[in-house]
Design a protein around this motif. Structure first.
Motif, PDB file in Angstrom:
ATOM      1  N   LYS A 283       0.834  -1.201   0.000  1.00 43.56           N
ATOM      2  CA  LYS A 283       0.000   0.000   0.000  1.00 43.56           C
ATOM      3  C   LYS A 283       0.871   1.255   0.000  1.00 43.56           C
ATOM      4  CE  LYS A 283      -3.653   2.218   2.734  1.00 43.56           C
ATOM      5  NZ  LYS A 283      -4.490   2.117   3.962  1.00 43.56           N
ATOM      6  N   ALA A 284       1.948   1.234   0.798  1.00 44.30           N
ATOM      7  CA  ALA A 284       2.858   2.388   0.866  1.00 44.30           C
ATOM      8  C   ALA A 284       3.597   2.577  -0.446  1.00 44.30           C
ATOM      9  CB  ALA A 284       3.850   2.195   2.015  1.00 44.30           C
ATOM     10  N   ILE A 285       4.038   1.477  -1.052  1.00 49.49           N
ATOM     11  CA  ILE A 285       4.752   1.556  -2.332  1.00 49.49           C
ATOM     12  C   ILE A 285       3.853   2.156  -3.402  1.00 49.49           C
ATOM     13  CG2 ILE A 285       5.718   0.167  -4.219  1.00 49.49           C
ATOM     14  CD1 ILE A 285       6.817  -1.739  -2.049  1.00 49.49           C
ATOM     15  N   THR A 286       2.592   1.719  -3.429  1.00 50.79           N
ATOM     16  CA  THR A 286       1.630   2.256  -4.393  1.00 50.79           C
ATOM     17  C   THR A 286       1.429   3.750  -4.176  1.00 50.79           C
ATOM     18  OG1 THR A 286       0.466   0.144  -4.503  1.00 50.79           O
ATOM     19  CG2 THR A 286      -0.741   2.091  -5.237  1.00 50.79           C
ATOM     20  N   ALA A 287       1.328   4.164  -2.921  1.00 47.24           N
ATOM     21  CA  ALA A 287       1.141   5.581  -2.610  1.00 47.24           C
ATOM     22  C   ALA A 287       2.347   6.406  -3.034  1.00 47.24           C
ATOM     23  CB  ALA A 287       0.888   5.751  -1.106  1.00 47.24           C
ATOM     24  N   VAL A 288       3.549   5.844  -2.846  1.00 44.96           N
ATOM     25  CA  VAL A 288       4.764   6.543  -3.267  1.00 44.96           C
ATOM     26  C   VAL A 288       4.772   6.725  -4.785  1.00 44.96           C
ATOM     27  CG1 VAL A 288       7.275   6.343  -3.468  1.00 44.96           C
ATOM     28  CG2 VAL A 288       6.149   5.809  -1.285  1.00 44.96           C
ATOM     29  N   LYS A 289       4.452   5.662  -5.506  1.00 45.47           N
ATOM     30  CA  LYS A 289       4.442   5.728  -6.972  1.00 45.47           C
ATOM     31  C   LYS A 289       3.404   6.711  -7.492  1.00 45.47           C
ATOM     32  CE  LYS A 289       6.236   1.053  -7.794  1.00 45.47           C
ATOM     33  NZ  LYS A 289       5.919  -0.314  -8.295  1.00 45.47           N
ATOM     34  N   GLU A 290       2.301   6.835  -6.747  1.00 40.23           N
ATOM     35  CA  GLU A 290       1.241   7.754  -7.168  1.00 40.23           C
ATOM     36  C   GLU A 290       1.430   9.145  -6.567  1.00 40.23           C
ATOM     37  OE1 GLU A 290      -2.373   5.844  -6.012  1.00 40.23           O
ATOM     38  OE2 GLU A 290      -2.267   4.317  -7.594  1.00 40.23           O
ATOM     39  N   HIS A 291       2.575   9.312  -5.878  1.00 36.30           N
ATOM     40  CA  HIS A 291       2.922  10.609  -5.270  1.00 36.30           C
ATOM     41  C   HIS A 291       1.851  11.082  -4.287  1.00 36.30           C
ATOM     42  CE1 HIS A 291       6.204  10.825  -8.139  1.00 36.30           C
ATOM     43  NE2 HIS A 291       5.336  10.619  -9.124  1.00 36.30           N
TER      44      HIS A 291
END
Length: 252
Positions: free
Chosen positions: A115-123
């Motif tokens: 979930k955190a990785i996805t949020a990082v990629k989506e800024h």
């Protein structure tokens, strides 16, 4: 993708690092810190994408990151790691912020990390921290946070029988007959609770909850007998004031 683990326990840091290396190869660099201050130095210099932040640490709790970093500096995702009790978990749920209960479950770690990785990629910057702070404040409306060696417990004001000075520490006597030793002086709690009329300081070493007074005895000088049967002296210079407080609170 870079990660930072902040935890005062070396074993916990090594275990979490191992789990991340084994299950999340997309995280290429993992830094570690043993306290919040050194962790903040790494955050400012290395700019991690995800921070795994322990809460129960000496000197600074992980929750104090908002006090030590500017809001604009928090451009990373935070996943709290905690052995907190139900009240803190409730606060995390209210804020919808990610947290991992210790001992860490692999499946929960993967879910939170993806979930955190996805949020990082989506800024998508983690703005839930302010919501978490509000949630804790909401829980604190009728509770007090007591910092104990293993973390923080949240206790209702009504559950507190009395505070007792013990040098630079304070013993908190609770309704369930347990006593917690808190590494803060009594004056800290006197200042924190001075606006609550149910707490009164009849003696320099005690702050009592008036709801838990069982008896006022005048034998051998005035003293209070509390609901846990502990006897509390009333200072000579407080006796008249205390009787006025009793009349006002209990309408005697």
């Amino acid at each position: 993708m870079k990660a930072l683990i902040i935890d005062d326990e070396n074993k916990a840091r090594r275990l979490l690092q191992h789990l991340l290396e084994e299950h999340h190869p997309e995280i290429k660099a993992i830094e570690t810190a043993s306290n919040l201050e050194s962790g903040i130095t790494i955050i400012q210099s290395q700019k991690p994408d995800i921070v795994y932040l322990d809460i129960e640490m000496p000197k600074y709790s992980g929750l104090q990151i908002l006090n030590l970093l500017g809001e604009s500096e928090i451009d990373f995702q935070i996943i709290f790691t905690t052995a907190y009790n139900k009240y803190a978990v409730e606060a995390f749920k209210l804020s919808a912020i990610d947290y991992l209960l210790k001992p860490i479950d692999i499946t929960e770690l993967k879910t939170a990390t993806y979930k955190a990785i996805t949020a990082v990629k989506e800024h998508t910057i983690n703005h839930q921290l302010q919501d978490l702070k509000k949630a804790f404040n909401q829980l604190a409306l009728n509770k007090i946070a007591l910092e104990i060696p293993k973390g923080i417990i949240f206790v209702s004001h009504d559950e507190i029988v009395l505070f007792e000075a013990d040098g630079m520490y304070t013993k908190v006597h609770l309704e369930n007959r347990t006593t917690e030793l808190i590494c803060k002086p009594l004056k800290h709690f006197v200042a924190q609770l001075h606006q609550l009329p149910i707490f009164y300081k009849p003696h320099r070493s005690y702050l009592v909850n008036l709801k838990h007074i069982k008896e006022l005895s005048k034998r051998d000088g005035q003293h209070l007998i509390m609901s846990n049967n502990k006897t509390i002296p009333i200072s000579k210079d407080k006796r008249d004031e205390f009787m006025l407080v009793i009349k006002e609170v209990f309408n005697t």
